[in-house]
Design an enzyme around this catalytic site. Structure first.
Site, PDB file in Angstrom:
ATOM      1  N   CYS A   1       0.829  -1.210   0.000  1.00 24.31           N
ATOM      2  CA  CYS A   1       0.000   0.000   0.000  1.00 24.31           C
ATOM      3  C   CYS A   1       0.867   1.265   0.000  1.00 24.31           C
ATOM      4  O   CYS A   1       1.549   1.553  -0.947  1.00 24.31           O
ATOM      5  CB  CYS A   1      -0.970  -0.053   1.175  1.00 24.31           C
ATOM      6  SG  CYS A   1      -2.311   1.140   1.100  1.00 24.31           S
ATOM      7  N   HIS A   2       0.839   2.039   1.083  1.00 21.63           N
ATOM      8  CA  HIS A   2       1.661   3.238   1.207  1.00 21.63           C
ATOM      9  C   HIS A   2       3.043   2.945   1.800  1.00 21.63           C
ATOM     10  O   HIS A   2       3.881   3.831   1.906  1.00 21.63           O
ATOM     11  CB  HIS A   2       0.955   4.293   2.060  1.00 21.63           C
ATOM     12  CG  HIS A   2      -0.162   4.985   1.356  1.00 21.63           C
ATOM     13  ND1 HIS A   2      -1.371   4.375   1.105  1.00 21.63           N
ATOM     14  CD2 HIS A   2      -0.261   6.225   0.844  1.00 21.63           C
ATOM     15  CE1 HIS A   2      -2.168   5.215   0.472  1.00 21.63           C
ATOM     16  NE2 HIS A   2      -1.512   6.353   0.295  1.00 21.63           N
TER      17      HIS A   2
END
Length: 184
Positions: free
Chosen positions: A116-117
């Site tokens: 994800c991030h």
């Protein structure tokens, strides 16, 4: 086999808890650490969901108890590194000690998994140049600016390039964890 997980407040709940528990169930020791916190301290998590809006929604998640001290982390003590996503990478990437740890894993060519991030930490550490990397789509510009080839995947897919496993979000856990464990 010991795996280091660098996490922090408002990490994505599923990306923190599911790999933590799944890897433990497979026999790995996972040390979950956060800068300026100690073993027994908690971090707040957030739940990100895909509900049809132009981006994910966010809700308060669980409190997660850290099981190791960040201050005592030595990359040499671990076989691999896991970096979950959510909002935590936004501020963790500003910590020079976090960046140094990530660089130590990368320079030793140890397995690194990031979702994800989480790749925001990899880009800040300048360890993705020339690699094929996936991340949450909003991270595409910084992945490219860091010299990586951004790979747009379906939310349930993951990609491995050398010692690096990345994925766009928690729906990829089955593929992501399978690829990470293949490197272990």
């Amino acid at each position: 086999m010991k795996i280091l997980m660098i996490t922090g407040d408002y990490v994505e709940d599923y990306e923190n808890m599911v790999p933590f528990q799944a890897l433990q169930a497979c026999g790995y020791q996972i040390d979950a650490v956060c800068p300026n916190k100690r073993k027994g301290d908690t971090i707040a998590t957030s739940i990100h969901d895909f509900e049809g809006a132009q981006t994910y929604s966010e809700k308060r998640g669980h409190n997660f108890t850290l099981n190791a001290d960040f201050a005592s982390v030595k990359a040499d003590d671990y076989a691999a590194l896991y970096l979950p996503g959510g909002r935590a990478p936004e501020y963790l990437r500003l910590n020079p000690e976090v960046i140094a740890i990530i660089r130590a894993f990368a320079s030793a060519n140890k397995p690194i998994a990031s979702i994800c991030h989480g790749p925001q930490l990899l880009t800040a550490a300048d360890v993705v140049r020339g690699k094929r990397v996936s991340a949450y789509p909003a991270c595409e510009p910084e992945v490219k600016m860091a010299g990586a080839d951004y790979v747009a995947l379906e939310m349930d897919q993951a990609i491995t390039d050398g010692n690096l496993v990345t994925a766009p979000a928690w729906p990829a856990h089955p593929a992501f964890l399978q690829q990470f464990m293949a490197l272990l």
